[in-house]
Design a protein around this motif. Sequence first.
Motif, PDB file in Angstrom:
ATOM      1  N   LEU A  26       0.792  -1.230   0.000  1.00 32.37           N
ATOM      2  CA  LEU A  26       0.000   0.000   0.000  1.00 32.37           C
ATOM      3  C   LEU A  26       0.825   1.281   0.000  1.00 32.37           C
ATOM      4  N   ILE A  27       2.145   1.168   0.087  1.00 28.46           N
ATOM      5  CA  ILE A  27       2.976   2.373   0.036  1.00 28.46           C
ATOM      6  C   ILE A  27       3.240   2.674  -1.432  1.00 28.46           C
ATOM      7  N   SER A  28       2.496   3.619  -1.931  1.00 24.90           N
ATOM      8  CA  SER A  28       2.494   3.950  -3.358  1.00 24.90           C
ATOM      9  C   SER A  28       3.667   4.859  -3.727  1.00 24.90           C
ATOM     10  N   ASP A  29       4.155   4.702  -4.944  1.00 24.78           N
ATOM     11  CA  ASP A  29       5.200   5.591  -5.454  1.00 24.78           C
ATOM     12  C   ASP A  29       4.744   7.041  -5.459  1.00 24.78           C
ATOM     13  N   LYS A  30       3.431   7.273  -5.569  1.00 23.32           N
ATOM     14  CA  LYS A  30       2.951   8.655  -5.649  1.00 23.32           C
ATOM     15  C   LYS A  30       3.115   9.410  -4.334  1.00 23.32           C
ATOM     16  N   PHE A  31       3.245   8.692  -3.207  1.00 20.13           N
ATOM     17  CA  PHE A  31       3.415   9.411  -1.942  1.00 20.13           C
ATOM     18  C   PHE A  31       4.580   8.930  -1.075  1.00 20.13           C
ATOM     19  N   LYS A  32       5.326   7.932  -1.510  1.00 20.72           N
ATOM     20  CA  LYS A  32       6.348   7.384  -0.616  1.00 20.72           C
ATOM     21  C   LYS A  32       7.428   8.401  -0.260  1.00 20.72           C
ATOM     22  N   SER A  33       7.873   9.242  -1.194  1.00 20.50           N
ATOM     23  CA  SER A  33       8.914  10.215  -0.830  1.00 20.50           C
ATOM     24  C   SER A  33       8.373  11.246   0.161  1.00 20.50           C
ATOM     25  N   ASP A  34       7.106  11.646   0.014  1.00 22.51           N
ATOM     26  CA  ASP A  34       6.485  12.548   0.991  1.00 22.51           C
ATOM     27  C   ASP A  34       6.342  11.858   2.351  1.00 22.51           C
ATOM     28  N   LEU A  35       5.985  10.579   2.324  1.00 22.95           N
ATOM     29  CA  LEU A  35       5.867   9.813   3.565  1.00 22.95           C
ATOM     30  C   LEU A  35       7.210   9.739   4.285  1.00 22.95           C
ATOM     31  N   TYR A  36       8.259   9.434   3.548  1.00 25.45           N
ATOM     32  CA  TYR A  36       9.579   9.315   4.160  1.00 25.45           C
ATOM     33  C   TYR A  36      10.032  10.651   4.741  1.00 25.45           C
TER      34      TYR A  36
END
Length: 153
Positions: free
Chosen positions: A22-32
Amino acid sequence: MSHCFTQLHLQIIFVVKYRGALISDKFKSDLYEYMAANIRRRSHVCIIINGMPDHVHLFIRMHPDESLASLVQYIKGSSSRWINHYYPSQRPFRWQEGYAAFSYSKSQIPRVFQYIKNQEKHHQKKTFQKEYQDMINKYDNPPDATNPLRPFL
């Protein structure tokens, strides 16, 4: 604790509930970046964060004022709320219970950094389950029925 000196380098790993990707490429850098900001906000040093769609690796220098359990609970709780707020999907995002944490000496930092940085490449060769089992075996802590990390496998 003005007269304390510690050098606590920890790799922390936790997975998405039910091992969902569920950790999508569209938000993973923002999540990190969100996770890193929260780690810094609590006086720890974030060395690197990376992962795969179903799990994340944090590499930090831990400040002695907070327990590991407290930090992980905070990071998992705040990040799942953040994902559900900014990137809602059909099913709520949750992290699986538990985590794994491994300590490293200062001399091992470059190797661990590269390992975490290259997660995508690494997992082309080895599944998370195999990776985790190898780590447990390396640290001489074989999982058994009473081990709280058993759900990782």
